[in-house]
Write an enzyme that holds these catalytic residues in place. Sequence first.
Site, short mmCIF file in Angstrom:
data_model
loop_
_atom_site.label_atom_id
_atom_site.label_comp_id
_atom_site.label_asym_id
_atom_site.label_seq_id
_atom_site.Cartn_x
_atom_site.Cartn_y
_atom_site.Cartn_z
N GLN A 192 0.78 -1.31 -0.04
CA GLN A 192 -0.13 0.04 0.02
C GLN A 192 0.75 1.41 0.01
O GLN A 192 0.36 2.35 -0.55
CB GLN A 192 -0.84 0.07 1.18
CG GLN A 192 -0.47 -0.11 2.52
CD GLN A 192 -0.29 -1.45 3.14
OE1 GLN A 192 -0.17 -2.28 2.18
NE2 GLN A 192 -0.15 -1.77 4.28
N ASN A 215 9.80 -6.57 2.08
CA ASN A 215 9.45 -7.87 1.81
C ASN A 215 9.01 -8.04 0.63
O ASN A 215 8.95 -7.27 -0.30
CB ASN A 215 8.58 -8.22 3.15
CG ASN A 215 7.15 -7.56 3.00
OD1 ASN A 215 6.91 -7.02 1.92
ND2 ASN A 215 6.46 -7.64 4.22
N SER A 238 21.13 -11.70 0.06
CA SER A 238 22.48 -11.19 0.06
C SER A 238 23.55 -12.25 0.02
O SER A 238 23.22 -13.42 0.26
CB SER A 238 22.45 -10.51 1.53
OG SER A 238 23.78 -9.76 1.48
N GLN A 260 28.15 -12.29 6.94
CA GLN A 260 27.30 -12.57 5.63
C GLN A 260 25.93 -13.58 6.16
O GLN A 260 24.90 -13.17 5.94
CB GLN A 260 27.69 -12.86 4.65
CG GLN A 260 26.95 -12.68 3.17
CD GLN A 260 26.68 -11.37 3.00
OE1 GLN A 260 27.15 -10.34 3.23
NE2 GLN A 260 25.34 -11.24 2.73
N HIS A 263 22.73 -12.46 8.04
CA HIS A 263 21.71 -11.89 7.74
C HIS A 263 20.33 -12.67 7.81
O HIS A 263 19.20 -12.11 8.23
CB HIS A 263 22.03 -11.22 6.42
CG HIS A 263 22.75 -10.03 6.24
ND1 HIS A 263 22.00 -8.91 6.97
CD2 HIS A 263 23.89 -9.60 5.80
CE1 HIS A 263 23.28 -7.72 6.64
NE2 HIS A 263 24.17 -8.20 6.16
N GLU A 328 27.17 -10.19 -4.89
CA GLU A 328 27.00 -8.94 -4.19
C GLU A 328 28.09 -8.31 -3.45
O GLU A 328 28.59 -7.07 -4.10
CB GLU A 328 25.60 -8.79 -3.08
CG GLU A 328 25.28 -7.75 -2.39
CD GLU A 328 24.45 -7.83 -1.51
OE1 GLU A 328 24.14 -8.89 -0.98
OE2 GLU A 328 23.65 -6.87 -1.03
N HIS A 329 28.60 -8.99 -2.68
CA HIS A 329 30.02 -8.44 -2.22
C HIS A 329 31.04 -9.31 -2.44
O HIS A 329 31.21 -10.69 -2.39
CB HIS A 329 29.88 -8.72 -0.50
CG HIS A 329 28.83 -7.78 -0.19
ND1 HIS A 329 27.68 -8.54 0.23
CD2 HIS A 329 28.54 -6.60 0.26
CE1 HIS A 329 26.80 -7.51 0.76
NE2 HIS A 329 27.22 -6.29 0.88
N ASP A 362 29.40 -1.76 4.81
CA ASP A 362 28.00 -1.70 5.24
C ASP A 362 27.80 -0.29 6.15
O ASP A 362 26.56 0.22 5.85
CB ASP A 362 27.68 -2.86 6.27
CG ASP A 362 27.25 -3.96 5.50
OD1 ASP A 362 27.21 -4.08 4.30
OD2 ASP A 362 27.29 -5.22 6.06
N HIS A 421 7.72 12.88 -41.95
CA HIS A 421 9.16 12.95 -41.69
C HIS A 421 9.99 13.76 -42.60
O HIS A 421 10.60 14.62 -42.17
CB HIS A 421 9.89 11.83 -40.94
CG HIS A 421 9.49 11.43 -39.81
ND1 HIS A 421 7.84 10.71 -39.35
CD2 HIS A 421 10.19 11.21 -38.41
CE1 HIS A 421 8.11 10.34 -38.23
NE2 HIS A 421 9.29 10.62 -37.86
#
Lengths: 433, 433
Positions: A192, A215, A238, A260, A263, A328-329, A362, A421
């Site tokens: 929402q 989420n 991640s 890592q 997480h 990612e890392h 981070d 054109h």
Amino acid sequence: MQIVKIDKNSDISNLVDTLLQRTPNYYDDYIKQVQNIINDVKERKDEALIDFTQRFDQVKLSKNEIKVTEEEIKEAYDKVDSDLLDIVRKAKVKIETYHMKQKQYSWFDSEEKGILLGQKISAVSWAGVYVPGGKAVYPSSVLMNVIPAVVAGVENIVMTTPPGKDGKVNPLTLVVANECGLKDIYKVGGAQAIAALAYGTETIPKVDKIVGPGNIYVALAKKAVYGHVNIDSIAGPSEILILADETANPRYIAADLLSQAEHDELASSILVTDSEEVANKVVEEINALKNELSRKEILEKSLANYGYILLVDSIDEGVKVSNEIAPEHLEIITKEPFMVMTKIKNAGAIFLGEYSPEPLGDYMAGPNHVLPTNGTAKFFSPLGVDDFIKKSSIISYSREALYELHEDIIKFADSEQLTAHAKSIKVRFEDDK
Amino acid sequence: MQIVKIDKNSDISNLVDTLLQRTPNYYDDYIKQVQNIINDVKERKDEALIDFTQRFDQVKLSKNEIKVTEEEIKEAYDKVDSDLLDIVRKAKVKIETYHMKQKQYSWFDSEEKGILLGQKISAVSWAGVYVPGGKAVYPSSVLMNVIPAVVAGVENIVMTTPPGKDGKVNPLTLVVANECGLKDIYKVGGAQAIAALAYGTETIPKVDKIVGPGNIYVALAKKAVYGHVNIDSIAGPSEILILADETANPRYIAADLLSQAEHDELASSILVTDSEEVANKVVEEINALKNELSRKEILEKSLANYGYILLVDSIDEGVKVSNEIAPEHLEIITKEPFMVMTKIKNAGAIFLGEYSPEPLGDYMAGPNHVLPTNGTAKFFSPLGVDDFIKKSSIISYSREALYELHEDIIKFADSEQLTAHAKSIKVRFEDDK
């Protein structure tokens, strides 16, 4: 944590597939529900927000309680640890300093006969930052999402975040937002909130760009409104990949893999090394360290499901594996990390050397911690100033310069059967004949 | 073509809404069908492509006919007008020259205590260009979609396009693709082509980025695979807005409005002027010119539905209207076009002065003609080299530099209850104590 030998002929596509399956690309069951929420917010606006907030957050807001008051922001300061606030301010300066260097500038180039071509850079006018609610509060995430918009020069930045059961927004979130100069913060979460930012309500303005993690409802809502507004990339679970040779300290590697893994259960920690000794010692260190940490259950699950130690023949082979996974890392802890880095094609952030652990990035180093996850570093970039700007092409021709091209353009347009054109060029020179 | 007076108090949001409604943001009926096609291609790969091509293009291909052969490319050259080919080559050089200037470079910045931060730029490894089939062939579109990928340094660029009823690809498309260096061209169109590029089949490779225009099936398929791969923006109906004062030539304006209107019935042509005389003369010129053009029915429909002449109090008011509409193409034909341009916030391409008509930009000027349509210039940019690169953050700290921050990072991590993050910093200094 399993040790897997990889050689030139190994096919790592199964491993890559396993990792990719952490994010199914769509979720049939949720899509319909998310689309219904969006449609309802489009139609009933604030009324719908009030209803969904009651249903999902168990908070009954009146229309004039949707927006956080100045009073609430002031009160929040009293609840925040002042030492932590000092650190937040320090981090803010470092993040701003790095992002200032990302700024792109308008440019033009010209030719004497009267041709000027260029590109004008301008910030989007409105940005919306989504901040997840729930138990964990990530002030670093607020900094990382808001600062690039501020540096880009976005005139209007608003924030939405779900209220707690007490109807309040977490004080740390409010304080960090206020430190970044945000005044317009709304107590709405979930799909929402994304719908409100995309279409506008009586209280929440429509924005041009929506960023921020969330989420599955938030992620699907962002994808659904993409095209009507712009969004950042869709965040997935991640991961870290550490590329290490025999010079690396196994205890540091173990700690970084664990950081890592804590997480969530879908996080993936991967060591790629050409040293069997390092591989074995890392396993020992992980077993020693994990008992000292608080999220032992999550750690064990994510390491069991998505933790790997890949033993390769050489660091060059390791680079190939890393480029395939597109982490990612990426930490490079080898003799010559910068030379290894030259070969890296796909990674969100690259940490070089043994004193550049991922948690440095981070919080405090300056580069953004919102990074492309789950293989998307093959085509997405870290969140940055680029996300809040857009470009306009600039074209200016003199009569002389257009004249030189006019026959070519007319023929080109005719070949595409676009006679109007062609006419647009012809009318400009019809008096010549 | 209706003349509408606009003043400071006018609400143009109805007009903006009318324009936006040219692109419904989703199409329930098609989405399911598109998702079924994608799922089928994911599962049955080439077999599914062969079936869909038979069903939608009435062409029965065998597996080894999906890819265009070298022989077919050679034959195509015999069928193409050599004068047109010369113009295509000239346009190619101009487009390349402009896009070379868009290149971004990796950078770093450093501090003496041992801090190096930067950003590494790399091209995506694989790009896929979709070229629509059908009666109209747009060689300019092939150039505009392929060249930015080539300039970005993409190693592997492939193309898909639906075959004609004779099982062949349009020769001009093949020739232009070949001129750009493309060798891998596949005879597949529609949602099935997008699915193949996103997931790969035995014949068509999985790519990282998909670009190119297409019908509603192609657009929805691109949106569906977004996140699994990257895409360019989702193309909508085209529009032009011309901002003109009393110095402008009404005949030029009329011709340029018509050149936009001929694209299709959803195209929108808008004149914004502070001169009632210009407004009236443009109406006359449109009526005179349209009889000389070939697509009269389309012209009349698009002008009737989405053609507007907005009479404003001043050019500054006109700028506000233009920024609200965020046109794909903006022509500024006023006394001081560059000064007006400084106030423009949202536009895909800005054409300045009376000798910079929009068709110049479509073909020969150099900037890309793939532009954000239908209000998306508020947040999207023209297609360009940026679309084919991605960035990696670079972080390297010395022991000394990390030591200076270590207590802050530990406290920050602890505040987010991420004890393994804190541990990753602690282990690096545990021997100090």
